[in-house]
Write a protein that holds these residues in place. Sequence first.
Motif, mmCIF file in Angstrom:
data_model
loop_
_atom_site.group_PDB
_atom_site.id
_atom_site.type_symbol
_atom_site.label_atom_id
_atom_site.label_comp_id
_atom_site.label_asym_id
_atom_site.label_seq_id
_atom_site.Cartn_x
_atom_site.Cartn_y
_atom_site.Cartn_z
ATOM 1 N N SER A 65 0.820 -1.215 0.000
ATOM 2 C CA SER A 65 0.000 0.000 0.000
ATOM 3 C C SER A 65 0.855 1.267 0.000
ATOM 4 O O SER A 65 0.397 2.336 0.400
ATOM 5 N N HIS A 69 -0.607 5.302 0.518
ATOM 6 C CA HIS A 69 -0.218 6.239 1.563
ATOM 7 C C HIS A 69 0.337 7.524 0.951
ATOM 8 O O HIS A 69 0.062 8.624 1.435
ATOM 9 N N VAL A 98 -5.969 4.492 7.257
ATOM 10 C CA VAL A 98 -6.065 5.106 5.934
ATOM 11 C C VAL A 98 -7.278 6.036 5.876
ATOM 12 O O VAL A 98 -7.216 7.123 5.286
ATOM 13 N N GLY A 101 -6.446 9.277 7.411
ATOM 14 C CA GLY A 101 -5.642 10.067 6.500
ATOM 15 C C GLY A 101 -6.459 10.690 5.391
ATOM 16 O O GLY A 101 -6.230 11.844 4.995
#
Length: 221
Positions: A65, A69, A98, A101
């Motif tokens: 991932s 990110h 996530v 974020g």
Amino acid sequence: MQKYEIGPPPPPLAAEVYTLLADIETATIGHFRHWGFMDPRIKPLGHGKKIVGRAITLALPAQDSTMLHHALSSLQPGDIVVIDRLGDLKHACWGGGVTQGAVAAQAAGAIVDGMCTDPSEIAHYGLPVWCRGISPITTRIYDLAGRMNVPVSCGGVVVAPGDVILADENGVLVLPPDEVREVAAMAAAKQARQASNTQRIAKGERLGDLSGASGHVARAG
């Protein structure tokens, strides 16, 4: 061959896109359009929300991932993250961290052609997410590869960066920006007719008479 490929950021959507699609349902468009709809197995994750926004596309290899990110650091408010998981149905790339974020970046939502994890945490942050299901096995920062802002495949639909995403409780639709005005006009007219029919049925008229179905049956007999 580049390990990471990043295309140019797509232009922002015109303000009228949001206005035109504000009251339009995917199911209304599904009455007259047969392409651009993602696989119905990509479903809202425990919510009934609707979102409209610009697609920021990602392609992530199975367990990595890294690019996701990175992408969360470059989102613009209102963007919708569209993730091609390249066929992986084991590793969940999207979870609570996530989501936090994405919310900090003011994303409008996420469409994941694969698994998510931490559904309760995602719900806590209030970000609308569509995905194929839940998995406890997650991706990590393995620094393998990834692509961003290039055409991807999500739910059987080609999604280009900057395409318009309309997603609600009925599914996910991808529209090229230059087709929004025509599609929205057709959908708005149909929803107006549906509203009129709802009132007429409430007053005693029959659906078969309004739709013309009963006339077809009578003529066939």
